[in-house]
Design an enzyme around this catalytic site. Sequence first.
Site, PDB file in Angstrom:
ATOM      1  CD  GLU A 219       2.293   6.003   5.847  1.00 26.21           C
ATOM      2  OE1 GLU A 219       1.494   6.598   5.091  1.00 26.21           O
ATOM      3  OE2 GLU A 219       2.008   5.686   7.020  1.00 26.21           O
ATOM      4  NE  ARG A 286     -10.628  -3.974   5.950  1.00 28.15           N
ATOM      5  CZ  ARG A 286     -11.079  -2.725   5.939  1.00 28.15           C
ATOM      6  NH1 ARG A 286     -10.295  -1.741   5.496  1.00 28.15           N
ATOM      7  NH2 ARG A 286     -12.290  -2.427   6.365  1.00 28.15           N
TER       8      ARG A 286
HETATM    9  O1  F6P Z   1      -4.353   3.474   6.618  1.00 25.25           O
HETATM   10  C1  F6P Z   1      -5.177   2.444   6.235  1.00 25.25           C
HETATM   11  C2  F6P Z   1      -5.385   2.397   4.749  1.00 25.25           C
HETATM   12  O2  F6P Z   1      -6.347   3.286   4.378  1.00 25.25           O
HETATM   13  C3  F6P Z   1      -5.733   0.974   4.315  1.00 25.25           C
HETATM   14  O3  F6P Z   1      -7.071   0.705   4.420  1.00 25.25           O
HETATM   15  C4  F6P Z   1      -5.200   0.939   2.936  1.00 25.25           C
HETATM   16  O4  F6P Z   1      -5.049  -0.373   2.490  1.00 25.25           O
HETATM   17  C5  F6P Z   1      -3.891   1.666   3.135  1.00 25.25           C
HETATM   18  O5  F6P Z   1      -4.197   2.691   4.042  1.00 25.25           O
HETATM   19  C6  F6P Z   1      -3.253   2.223   1.889  1.00 25.25           C
HETATM   20  O6  F6P Z   1      -4.106   3.118   1.247  1.00 25.25           O
HETATM   21  P1  F6P Z   1      -3.879   3.530  -0.253  1.00 25.25           P
HETATM   22  O7  F6P Z   1      -3.945   2.315  -1.094  1.00 25.25           O
HETATM   23  O8  F6P Z   1      -4.966   4.518  -0.549  1.00 25.25           O
HETATM   24  O9  F6P Z   1      -2.511   4.171  -0.350  1.00 25.25           O
END
Ligand code: F6P
Length: 576
Positions: A219, A286
Amino acid sequence: MTSEPARVPVDATTTHAWGSLTELSKNLRPDLRGWFAEDPARAGRLSHQAADLHVDLSKNLVTDDVLAALLALADEVGLAERRDAMFAGEHINVTEDRAVLHTALRRPSDEPLTVDGQDVTADVADELAKVYAFAEKVRSGEWTGVTGEPVRTIVNIGIGGSDLGPVMAYEALEPYVQDGLEVRFVSNIDPTDVAQKTADLDPTTTLFIVASKTFGTLETLTNARLARDWLWRSLVAAGAIEDSEEGRADAVAKHFVAVSTALDKVEAFGIDPANAFGFWDWVGGRYSVDSAIGTSLAVAIGPDAFADFLGGFHAMDEHFRTEPFERNVPALMGLLNVWYVNFRDAHTHAVLPYAQQLHRFPAYLQQLTMESNGKSVRWDGTPVTTETGEVFWGEPGTNGQHAFYQLIHQGTRLIPADFIAVANPAYPLTDAVGDPSTGSGEPAAEGADVHGLFLANFFAQTKALAFGKTADEVRAEGVAEDLVSAKVFSGNRPTTSILAPALTPAVLGQLVALYEHITFVQGVVWGIDSFDQWGVELGKKLALEIAPAVAGDEAALAAQDPSTAALIAKYRELRA
Ligand code: F6P
């Protein structure tokens, strides 16, 4: 000196305390009316101070015996040892073999902590200094875009912990945001998100922060590319850059920074590592709003306020680390949650901020609590031995009152609820026309303090939930007999009330740390690793496998199960 960590989790259900709690629950007849009548000191006895937070636990469905058994449970599962192991940097995130050190992010810089041979306090201080220097540059106008204009809008691109914490805190601390600066947050891969958030932006005054711990999240990287394209297109259209490789590189250098633990991937994306802020694998996504992931917030509210925010976290850490469990608010609240989930059959937990600025706090807590404790195996890989991970949810009061409180008051489910409010609002408005508290609509001599009216709702709701309304009380109001049962409120619906002086950065830090530690306490009792998140992986992997089928690859479509294949086919048929 911390003791050796246990090599297997204690099975809470085999403890003596668990047996006592089972017995106590069987015989408990909740009676908050009676309990307060017999013991008027109950409110005082069960209220505690944790940093600036006044926390009243007295409207919970517990007797002194239940509380004593919960504290005994904490002892038997080794809560103090696990807590100390976390603060000391032991690898309590077992499935990822990592330390869990979000508490080091807010540790005073003159208190060194060496973990895995590294002085983490010094590392944190160095990185924070970089974030603060960057924040000052943006705030002062020294940081400029390709045309020499200062930054007016920051767009944080991230998801999960790289979004929910920063957006929650930005909204909560809006009165502290520097005039002329705005932060927007793009998280969803739905292209609507980036399209809407950039639609009215001036590219010459916009700065993107790509926030991703792993810098591998689909994303975030997709949105970062969309944002980069938008930037290039609109700068070229405005005549601000040449449509050339050099022009584009200059645009990225001046309009993109990144936050990540994977600085090599940041560079591969085209962002100069000099414009990247790092953190460490011992910070869970988190648990990262107080790391460089909070850069957008640090820019918006400034280094001093951000330092106060960190100070608030630390104050709650110290409370959790040092206060005896009888007065230790995160420990008590975590143990109460265990009581409700495992002994009173609660499936959910409401968090109800009576503070509009905390409107994203429940959403933030959903990731913190459910990604942490939504597990079916313990940290040694064996199945859990009891229910774990209640559903957290909520909306700000008073909006929730007019939506779902009916179910909390009169439904068949027990829903423990945390009510959170501050005494001094950021916008202390007076209703000069009429005094709504009298309902008369008559002009009030001095006007009505609307915050007082707001908090009257908080107190009224917690009172109604605790004490209800009996059939006799309903009858005494002259209600027809056939309507009496519909108008009865059973009461004995548990609430915790949290009051703070004002929603300052420090108080917000305290609130977040409070819930971090509550989550930890529950995880310790259940014997689970509250710091991994394997349950999010399968869907991510499948999305990548399914994407070609969605895009028209027939072989990929044929490889899907019949239900998924039919849905994809339907989508392709509907897609214009
Ligand atoms: O999909 C869950 C997760 O791994 C969360 O634990 C994390 O906060 C989020 O995706 C975003 O991850 P990143 O900061 O690596 O893009």
